[in-house]
Design an enzyme around this catalytic site. Structure first.
Site, short mmCIF file in Angstrom:
data_model
loop_
_atom_site.label_atom_id
_atom_site.label_comp_id
_atom_site.label_asym_id
_atom_site.label_seq_id
_atom_site.Cartn_x
_atom_site.Cartn_y
_atom_site.Cartn_z
N GLN A 1 0.83 -1.20 0.00
CA GLN A 1 0.00 0.00 0.00
C GLN A 1 0.87 1.25 0.00
O GLN A 1 1.05 1.90 1.03
CB GLN A 1 -0.90 -0.04 1.24
N PHE A 2 1.39 1.62 -1.17
CA PHE A 2 2.28 2.78 -1.25
C PHE A 2 1.55 4.07 -0.86
O PHE A 2 2.17 5.03 -0.42
CB PHE A 2 2.93 2.91 -2.63
N THR A 3 0.23 4.10 -0.98
CA THR A 3 -0.51 5.33 -0.69
C THR A 3 -0.48 5.70 0.80
O THR A 3 -0.85 6.83 1.15
CB THR A 3 -1.97 5.25 -1.17
#
Length: 149
Positions: free
Chosen positions: A78-80
């Site tokens: 989950q890079f966000t």
């Protein structure tokens, strides 16, 4: 490294309509990796997650860990989680690690969980995913590396 964990009764992840990871009771983890993260961060976060006493005992008190209840993990990259929304209307993702670095540490994270006896299911790194879950409690926590929080 930052992980949003949710105690779940069940969860699954799908890519293009096909379920690729699914668990019963345990934790659903959204895993974010930033530029400075190392294997030390991975080990710290894994140890923290598997030993957090967030599962209820017979008296309804949160006294049991993931290890105690033999829970499963659904791990989703989950890079966000490293999106910065302070300026403007569009998040800035400059704090997220580059994909090649992030994938290596994400894979190491999942391997480390598995090496501790945890049944780990995953999403597909870099793919558009649909995550379904039944949050238990609800219990949702954020765990970060020592140097970041």
């Amino acid at each position: 490294m930052k992980v949003v964990l949710q105690r779940t009764k069940a969860s699954s992840v799908s890519v293009e309509g096909e379920v690729i990871g699914q668990i019963d009771a345990g934790l659903t983890l959204l895993v974010g990796i930033t530029h400075e993260d190392t294997s030390e961060d991975v080990k710290y976060i894994v140890d923290k997650i598997i030993n957090l006493r967030i599962f209820e005992d017979a008296n309804g008190k949160m006294n049991h860990s993931l290890l105690d209840v033999k829970g499963q993990v659904l791990s989703i990259s989950q890079f966000t989680l490293y999106g910065d929304c302070k300026k403007g209307r569009r998040p800035n993702f400059m704090n997220a690690a580059k994909p090649d670095v992030a994938k290596e540490l994400y894979d190491e994270f999942n391997h480390e969980l598995s090496s501790k006896g945890i049944d780990v299911q995953t999403g597909e790194f870099g793919a558009m995913m649909e995550v379904s879950l039944i949050n238990d409690g609800p219990v949702t926590l954020i765990v970060e590396s020592l140097k970041k929080g």
